[in-house]
Design an enzyme around this catalytic site. Structure first.
Site, PDB file in Angstrom:
ATOM      1  N   LYS A  53       0.849  -1.203   0.000  1.00  0.00           N
ATOM      2  CA  LYS A  53       0.000   0.000   0.000  1.00  0.00           C
ATOM      3  C   LYS A  53       0.877   1.242   0.000  1.00  0.00           C
ATOM      4  CE  LYS A  53      -3.918  -2.261   2.198  1.00  0.00           C
ATOM      5  NZ  LYS A  53      -4.536  -2.681   3.459  1.00  0.00           N
ATOM      6  N   GLN A  97      -4.698  -1.074   9.658  1.00  0.00           N
ATOM      7  CA  GLN A  97      -4.668  -2.431   9.114  1.00  0.00           C
ATOM      8  C   GLN A  97      -5.285  -3.424  10.102  1.00  0.00           C
ATOM      9  OE1 GLN A  97      -3.476  -3.316   5.932  1.00  0.00           O
ATOM     10  NE2 GLN A  97      -4.394  -5.274   6.450  1.00  0.00           N
ATOM     11  N   ASP A 120     -11.029   3.208   3.999  1.00  0.00           N
ATOM     12  CA  ASP A 120     -11.423   1.788   3.954  1.00  0.00           C
ATOM     13  C   ASP A 120     -12.943   1.646   3.860  1.00  0.00           C
ATOM     14  OD1 ASP A 120      -9.589  -0.248   3.767  1.00  0.00           O
ATOM     15  OD2 ASP A 120      -9.098  -0.270   5.903  1.00  0.00           O
TER      16      ASP A 120
END
Ligand code: NDP
Length: 288
Positions: A53, A97, A120
């Site tokens: 990422k 994460q 997200d």
């Protein structure tokens, strides 16, 4: 029937290029989108995701901020970091994460992220906005699935879609997005009766289960488009492992009209959509 492979890797590269071009154009207006990625602990898979990422964020011309915290980090410290990132004008997107260590309440952490920076798309505000049809930051994996589908099928209106899996990060948002495209949607899960029969009704079959090659060739309607979200690791003869999806890819050959491979299908789209969400978030925050 010949089954065509959907090249997620190539489509994701195109999407990243479009994002990079727009990022370059924003630079002339003094805006550099920034993504902060927070990793707690040393889960090897998470470390790989975070590395990828960060690398792709930088490649797209965005600022990338990595925060690696030790596994024993108290929940309060993580929440304090999220608050700092919420207040930082250089950070337009925040990604924590998952999974987080057991002593940290993931829902509490996700709820602490400013919904405007929730790239997200896991915050209840964004989930709610998606559910009622308002502009939202949409979870990256299901967004990637829909982009692939529209790319290969064009208009999805009226198609029958079956989503196997009802998680908040894939199954449910995928179903919402398909509804938005005017599909007729069924969500199947572990309590569904006659799962093979449900799958056989699908013009579009999305598998997001996490069970190795569970969906067999005779569960697929001839000509259907199959999107395999599953990422499962199985042992190889040489003692190493390889990745396979939730769909039995070999059995699907000659039955499905189109199918995503694993790897190289949905996976690359997820990060490309994260970049797109970060760009969207930055533009909205800057009012451009
Ligand atoms: P979850 O474990 O959160 O959800 C799995 C879903 O599958 C649940 O709704 C569960 O039903 C359902 N399920 C489990 N067993 C069966 C069964 N035997 N029959 C029917 N349904 C079943 O997983 P995620 O949604 O997070 O992820 C799904 C897969 O996608 C995983 O392999 C994951 O690694 C992969 N993934 C891939 C990404 C990518 O970038 N390509 C990103 C995110 C995930 P119930 O609710 O009833 O328990």
């Amino acid at each position: 029937m010949e089954t065509k492979i959907i090249d997620g890797k190539a489509i994701a590269a195109e999407l990243r290029a479009v994002v990079a071009t727009e990022v370059a154009a924003l630079a002339s207006q003094g805006l550099k989108p920034g993504l902060a990625v927070v990793l707690v602990g040393e889960n090897p898979a998470s470390q790989v995701y975070v590395r990828n990422k960060a690398a792709q964020t930088a490649e797209a011309g965005m600022a990338s901020f990595e925060h690696k915290l030790p596994v024993e980090t108290p929940e309060a410290d993580l929440l304090a970091l999220v608050a700092r990132l919420n207040a930082d004008p250089a950070v337009h997107g925040i990604l924590v994460q998952l999974p987080l260590p057991d002593h940290i309440d993931s829902m509490k952490v996700l709820a602490a992220i400013d919904p405007a920076k929730d790239v997200d798309g896991f915050h209840v505000v964004n989930a709610g906005r998606l559910a009622v049809g308002l502009d939202a930051l949409v979870p990256c994996t299901p967004l990637g699935c829909i982009i692939l589908l529209k790319r290969v099928l064009g208009n999805l209106s009226g198609l029958k879609a079956v989503v196997v899996g009802r998680s908040n990060i894939v199954g449910k948002p995928a179903a919402q997005l398909l509804l938005k495209e005017d599909c007729t949607v069924t969500i199947a899960h572990s309590r569904t009766r006659d799962l093979p029969g449900e799958c056989r009704t699908a013009d579009i079959l999305i598998a997001a289960v996490g069970r190795t090659q569970m969906i067999k060739g005779d569960w697929i309607k001839p000509g259907a488009t199959v999107i395999d979200v599953g990422i499962n690791r199985i042992p190889k003869e040489d003692g190493k492992t390889r990745l396979v999806g939730d769909v039995d890819f070999e059995e699907a050959q000659g039955v499905a009209g189109l199918i995503t491979p694993v790897p190289g299908g949905v996976g690359p789209m997820t990060i490309a959509c994260l970049l797109q969400n970060t760009l969207t978030a930055a533009k909205r925050q800057a009012g451009v």
